[in-house]
Design an enzyme around this catalytic site. Structure first.
Site, PDB file in Angstrom:
ATOM      1  N   TYR A 175      -2.398  -0.184  10.026  1.00  0.00           N
ATOM      2  CA  TYR A 175      -2.565  -0.736   8.678  1.00  0.00           C
ATOM      3  C   TYR A 175      -1.277  -0.607   7.885  1.00  0.00           C
ATOM      4  O   TYR A 175      -0.807  -1.562   7.263  1.00  0.00           O
ATOM      5  CB  TYR A 175      -3.713  -0.022   7.964  1.00  0.00           C
ATOM      6  CG  TYR A 175      -3.815  -0.363   6.491  1.00  0.00           C
ATOM      7  CD1 TYR A 175      -4.168  -1.648   6.090  1.00  0.00           C
ATOM      8  CD2 TYR A 175      -3.544   0.600   5.519  1.00  0.00           C
ATOM      9  CE1 TYR A 175      -4.250  -1.969   4.740  1.00  0.00           C
ATOM     10  CE2 TYR A 175      -3.631   0.285   4.178  1.00  0.00           C
ATOM     11  CZ  TYR A 175      -3.982  -0.995   3.784  1.00  0.00           C
ATOM     12  OH  TYR A 175      -4.056  -1.306   2.461  1.00  0.00           O
ATOM     13  N   SER A 214       0.832  -1.199   0.000  1.00  0.00           N
ATOM     14  CA  SER A 214       0.000   0.000   0.000  1.00  0.00           C
ATOM     15  C   SER A 214       0.865   1.246   0.000  1.00  0.00           C
ATOM     16  O   SER A 214       1.986   1.255   0.540  1.00  0.00           O
ATOM     17  CB  SER A 214      -0.902   0.000   1.243  1.00  0.00           C
ATOM     18  OG  SER A 214      -1.519   1.260   1.432  1.00  0.00           O
TER      19      SER A 214
END
Length: 376
Positions: A170, A145
Site C-alpha cells: 500500500y 498517505s
C-alpha cells in the site's frame, strides 16, 4: 500564505472515491459552501467494507441537493481502472479541478490482496493522469498517505524527508503516485498536489480503522488486540480537518514556469495533513471506551480489561506516525486541531444512531440515481 489562483465558483469538479470516507465529506462541504459549482463523483462501491456505510454517505450527499432544480451532483458507479470510462467522463464533464481520492486502502489488506492495489492505486491513478494530460485541468489534487514514511526513524515526518523505505505494498503504491504525478507535472505542465493523510477518523469512517474495528469488537464482546503492546503512537486527524485542508489546497495550484531545459519546472507539491499531536494507543482506547459508554453504545459496567489483549507489532505497521505540518501552516494558514475526545465523541454518537438505533439503510439505487456509463 500562498495566493489563491483557482476559483471553485462556476466550475466542474471531479471527485473520485466520492462514496468513500474522505470523498463523501469533501463533496458535502463543497456543495454546501459553493452553490454554483457542479460535482461529478465516481466510485465503484466495492465490498472491501460494509457497503451500507457507502450508501449512507451517498444519501447524506443527496440530502444536500434534494429538491434543487439544477443537478449539482452527478454520481457514476464505475472503476477508475476503466480507462475508457475515465476518458468519457473527462470528455463530457470537462472538470477544471480533479480530486483523486479513489484507492484501495489498508496496510494489512495489501499483504493478502495485492492485485487490487495495483489495479486501483497504480493503473487507476495512471488513467487519471493521462486524462489530465489530454483534457487539461487547472489543478489535480490526489491522496497520498503517511504510510510512505515507512521505516523512517526521524520524527515528526517532514515532506523534505526521503521516503524510499516502504514497509507495505500500500505504501509503495502511494509513493508511486507521487512519482507518477511528478513526472506528468514535469512533462505536461499539470499542476498537481499530493496530500499525505495521517490516520483519518470520524463519523461514518472506515470500519477497518482501529477506532471503528475496536468498537465493533467491543459491542460483540470480542477481544481487541492492541499492537506493539500498546506502544504505538498515532497522529489521529479528524475528518473535518482533512476536508478543510483539501478545500484550501484545491484553490492554490502550484505555479507553472519553464526551466533551463525548455521543459516545465514541475508545478508539483506534497503536503502532510495531520494533527501534529500523536496519541498513545492505550490512551486512545481509554478515551474511546469513555465516549462509547457516554453515547450509550456500551453499558456503564462494561468490563474493558477482560476484552483487551496486548500483542506484538503486525507486518506492515509502524510504531509512530507524526506529521510535520509546518508547510501546510505556512502556505495555507491552516493546522488541524480537533481534539481527540471531541472527534471520538462525534463518532460514538454516529455509531449509536447508525447501528444501535436500527435506522433503515437505503439501497444504492434509492440513494442516488446512477448514471448509465454507456451513455457517457
Amino acid at each position: 500564505m500562498l495566493e489563491q489562483n483557482v476559483s471553485l465558483e462556476n466550475k466542474n469538479i471531479l471527485v473520485t472515491g466520492c462514496a468513500g470516507f474522505i470523498g463523501s465529506n469533501l463533496v458535502k462541504k463543497l456543495l454546501k459552501v459553493y452553490k454554483s459549482l457542479n460535482i461529478t463523483g465516481i466510485d465503484n462501491i466495492n465490498d472491501y467494507y460494509d457497503v451500507s456505510i457507502k450508501e449512507y454517505r451517498l444519501n447524506e450527499i443527496n440530502s444536500i441537493v434534494e429538491g434543487e432544480q439544477s443537478e449539482r451532483f452527478t454520481f457514476i458507479k464505475g472503476n477508475i481502472a476503466d480507462r475508457e470510462l475515465i476518458n468519457r467522463i473527462f470528455a463530457q464533464y470537462k472538470p477544471a479541478v480533479v480530486v483523486n481520492l479513489a484507492a484501495q486502502a489498508g496496510v494489512r489488506y495489501s499483504i493478502t490482496n495485492p492485485d487490487i492495489y495495483i489495479e486501483s492505486n497504480i493503473l487507476g491513478f495512471y488513467n487519471i493522469l493521462e486524462a489530465c494530460r489530454h483534457y487539461p485541468v487547472e489543478h489535480l489534487v490526489y491522496a497520498s498517505s503517511s504510510s510512505v514514511y515507512g521505516s523512517n526513524k526521524k520524527i515528526p515526518y517532514s515532506t523534505d524527508d526521503k521516503v524510499d523505505n516502504p514497509v507495505s505494498l500500500y505504501a509503495a503504491t502511494k509513493k508511486s503516485n507521487e512519482l507518477l504525478a511528478h513526472a506528468y507535472s514535469k512533462l505536461y505542465n499539470i499542476p498537481s498536489t499530493g496530500l499525505r493523510f495521517f490516520t483519518v477518523y470520524g463519523p461514518a469512517g472506515r470500519p477497518d480503522m482501529a477506532y471503528f474495528s475496536f468498537t465493533n469488537k467491543l459491542v460483540n464482546s470480542e477481544t481487541i488486540q492492541i499492537f506493539n503492546f500498546g506502544n504505538c503512537m498515532r497522529d489521529f486527524t479528524y475528518i473535518d480537518d482533512i476536508v478543510e485542508g483539501i478545500t484550501r489546497v484545491m484553490k492554490v495550484a502550484p505555479q507553472k514556469r519553464s526551466g533551463e531545459d525548455g521543459l516545465p519546472v514541475p508545478p508539483y507539491k506534497v503536503y502532510n495533513i495531520g494533527n501534529n499531536k500523536p496519541e498513545n494507543l492505550l490512551q486512545f482506547v481509554t478515551i474511546l471506551q469513555d465516549e462509547l459508554i457516554r453515547a450509550g453504545v456500551l453499558p456503564s459496567d462494561y468490563d474493558f480489561e477482560a476484552h483487551k489483549k496486548l500483542v506484538p507489532m503486525q507486518p506492515g505497521d509502524v510504531p509512530v506516525t507524526y506529521a510535520d505540518t509546518s508547510a501546510l501552516e505556512s502556505d495555507f494558514g491552516f493546522k488541524p486541531d480537533t481534539d481527540l475526545k471531541e472527534g471520538l465523541r462525534n463518532f460514538s454518537n454516529w455509531y449509536k444512531e447508525f447501528y444501535c438505533d436500527n435506522k433503515k439503510q437505503m439501497q444504492i439505487d434509492q440513494v442516488y440515481p446512477v448514471i448509465d456509463i454507456q451513455k457517457i
